[in-house]
Each structure stands twice: as structure tokens, then as C-alpha cells.
Design an enzyme around this catalytic site. Structure first.
Site, PDB file in Angstrom:
ATOM      1  N   TYR A  50       0.831  -1.197   0.000  1.00  0.00           N
ATOM      2  CA  TYR A  50       0.000   0.000   0.000  1.00  0.00           C
ATOM      3  C   TYR A  50       0.873   1.257   0.000  1.00  0.00           C
ATOM      4  O   TYR A  50       1.437   1.651   1.022  1.00  0.00           O
ATOM      5  CB  TYR A  50      -0.936   0.017   1.209  1.00  0.00           C
ATOM      6  N   HIS A 134       0.169 -12.332   0.939  1.00  0.00           N
ATOM      7  CA  HIS A 134      -0.608 -11.358   0.181  1.00  0.00           C
ATOM      8  C   HIS A 134      -0.577 -11.646  -1.322  1.00  0.00           C
ATOM      9  O   HIS A 134       0.491 -11.659  -1.941  1.00  0.00           O
ATOM     10  CB  HIS A 134      -0.038  -9.953   0.443  1.00  0.00           C
TER      11      HIS A 134
END
Length: 321
Positions: A50, A134
Site C-alpha cells: 500500500y 498477500h
């Protein structure tokens, strides 16, 4: 491990803190975390991906001074953030940042250990309560061979509290749930009011294997986030197909006929399933946090769920409040 307090099964998703699709200032990001804390949210999710570490840094600054024992913190492994000599926009990740940082895939043991160490440094904390593998969509073999065994070892040593996987698909998540000793998964966009098809595979697998679910992407990247689909609404971060826009409007018709809005119903839907421990909602400022917190406090008439099922807009086998 209990991820959410009983009175606040909603947490803050960290991607917007780093400017996912639009610029977010430091002040806005910090205000979002502060507002989440004030609303009683005690689960905070983040990832190196992010904003190339920016979201973790901003979350850490906002949580500084908060009692570490009073909240649950998760981050992810699979991407290593490294520095270069030249600044560039993050076209690959879709975050509105210009930075010298880049990302590379790495599911190796050394990569997992480095990723966790880097996350701890960026956030400014001494531990992660939950670590997710992830987006290993194209890296199944590496994830199974090295990433998950490393996380299991760290869990057994007490370095981290719980391990899991976070993805936007159900097929591979189902394999992980059935093949690996996971505690939790982060299911993105596949158990929502518009797309509850996680019921076909991964959700029952979680029930059978005692794996908790954190449902995210509950607004399907925007299509369910307003009372009516907005112009240019997206689904799974791409332009929403006309058929899904039409279905969202049909869902909104039923909601409005009972005096509630589509986002309020969409937020409450996943929480009705016993396997769902809670939800994480991405917010870019304090206003969005307070809006979602207010939605979470709205009582949805039981007739809404009855009508959604009777009209075929919601699967009969979907648990409802």
C-alpha cells in the site's frame, strides 16, 4: 485469537491511507486513524504494497502513543519494498504517490523475514498480531514451500499471533484453508451483497477447518458504496459491467423500499455469517470513517433480507441477521 471486540466488528483497512487511486494527505490519513480509534475500532490492517510502505508509516505515526495491548494489527508478506535513485509515480500499484521506492515479489523465507522486519520498522511497533500471505495468485508453489512454513514457525515461536492469506479470489484460498494450518483469511470482494459466491467453496471450507474470515472489499471497490451506483462506478477496481450496475440498482430498490440504503445493507451482510470474525473498511479521511461507523449502527429490517431472497437478488443459502 480474537481479532475484533464483540461491540466493534469493524476495523480500518489501510490501503486508502496511502492514496489508493487518489491523493491523500498525511493529515487526512492520520485523521482517519484517529477517527477509527474514537469510533471504537480496534483492528487495523495494512501491507507493504500500500503506497510502497507509505500506508504502514502513516498508520504507525497515527497509532503512536495508543496502548499496544488495546488493538490488533495485521500486515502482509509477499512484496519487498526497496529504494532506487529516481522518483517515479506508482503506476504498477495504482497508488497516487511519487517515490524512489519500488516493489518486487518475494515469498522466500528470507523475503518473509525481511518483509516482517521492514513492516515493524515502518509502523514503529514490536509485533504484528496477524500476518497474511498477500496475493500469491501466481506464486502458489513458493507460498506453500516457503512463505507459509516460515509464518508457521514464527507463530510457534510466539513472534506473531496468527497467520493467514489475503486474496481477491476463492479457489486458491480454499486450497490454502484445506491444506495449511491457517488461523484466518482475508477475503476481498468475494463475500459481499453483490457477490456472495464465496459460499460455493472458501466460506464452507473455513467453517469446516475453524478458520476465521476477515471480509474486505465489501463495497466491491465502489459499486455498493453509495445509495445508487455513481457514474463511473467500479467493480473489482475496473469499470463495472452494465449487468452489475443494473443489479446494484435493483438491490438499492429493495433497500429503499424499507427505508435503508444500499451501503448500510452491504456493510451488515457479511457480518451475519458465523465464520466472519469482522470486516475491514478502507477509509481515506475522518469523514469516511464516521460515515461507515454510522452505517454499522443502523438496524436493517428483517423484511429487507426476506425481499432480497424472494426476488432472487440474494442467495437463499446466505445467512442474514
Amino acid at each position: 485469537m480474537k481479532l475484533f471486540p464483540d461491540d466493534a466488528r469493524i476495523g480500518l483497512g489501510g490501503a486508502p491511507l496511502a492514496g489508493m487511486t487518489a491523493v491523500v494527505s498525511e493529515a487526512e490519513a492520520v485523521s482517519a486513524v484517529e477517527a477509527a480509534w474514537d469510533e471504537g475500532w480496534r483492528y487495523f490492517d495494512n501491507a507493504p504494497h500500500y503506497g510502497l510502505g507509505l500506508a504502514e508509516e502513516r498508520l504507525g505515526r497515527a497509532l503512536a502513543g495508543k496502548p499496544r495491548s488495546e488493538y490488533v494489527l495485521s500486515s502482509k508478506v509477499g512484496r519487498i519494498i526497496y529504494s532506487t535513485d529516481t522518483e517515479a509515480p506508482d503506476d504498477e500499484g495504482g497508488f497516487a504517490v511519487v517515490t524512489k521506492r519500488r516493489r518486487r515479489w518475494d515469498f522466500s523465507r528470507d523475503g518473509v523475514l525481511q518483509s516482517i522486519e521492514d513492516s515493524l520498522r515502518r509502523i514503529g511497533t514490536d509485533r504484528l498480531d496477524v500476518v497474511f500471505v498477500h496475493d500469491p495468485d501466481d506464486h502458489y508453489s513458493e507460498a506453500v514451500a516457503t512463505a507459509f512454513p516460515t509464518l508457521i514457525e514464527l507463530r510457534e515461536q510466539g513472534v506473531i499471533g496468527a497467520i493467514g492469506a489475503g486474496m481477491n479470489q476463492t479457489a486458491m484460498l480454499t486450497r490454502f484453508v484445506t491444506e495449511i494450518d491457517l488461523d484466518v483469511i482475508m477475503l476481498a470482494g468475494r463475500y459481499t451483497l453483490l457477490d456472495p459466491d464465496g459460499l460455493d467453496d472458501v466460506v464452507p471450507a473455513c467453517v469446516a477447518n475453524d478458520v476465521q474470515i476477515v471480509a474486505v472489499g465489501i463495497f466491491n471497490s465502489g459499486l455498493l458504496s453509495r445509495p445508487r451506483p455513481a457514474p463511473g462506478a467500479t467493480f473489482n477496481y475496473s469499470p463495472a459491467p452494465p449487468a452489475l450496475i443494473a443489479k446494484a440498482n435493483q438491490l438499492a430498490d429493495v433497500c429503499e423500499s424499507h427505508g435503508v440504503t444500499l451501503p448500510a445493507v452491504a456493510l451488515k451482510f457479511p457480518l451475519a455469517h458465523p465464520a466472519v470474525a469482522g470486516i475491514a473498511v478502507g477509509c481515506r479521511n475522518a469523514e469516511e470513517v464516521h460515515t461507515n461507523a454510522a452505517l454499522s449502527r443502523i438496524d436493517i429490517p428483517s423484511a429487507v433480507w426476506t425481499d432480497l431472497k424472494s426476488t432472487g437478488l440474494l442467495r437463499e443459502d446466505a445467512p442474514t441477521p
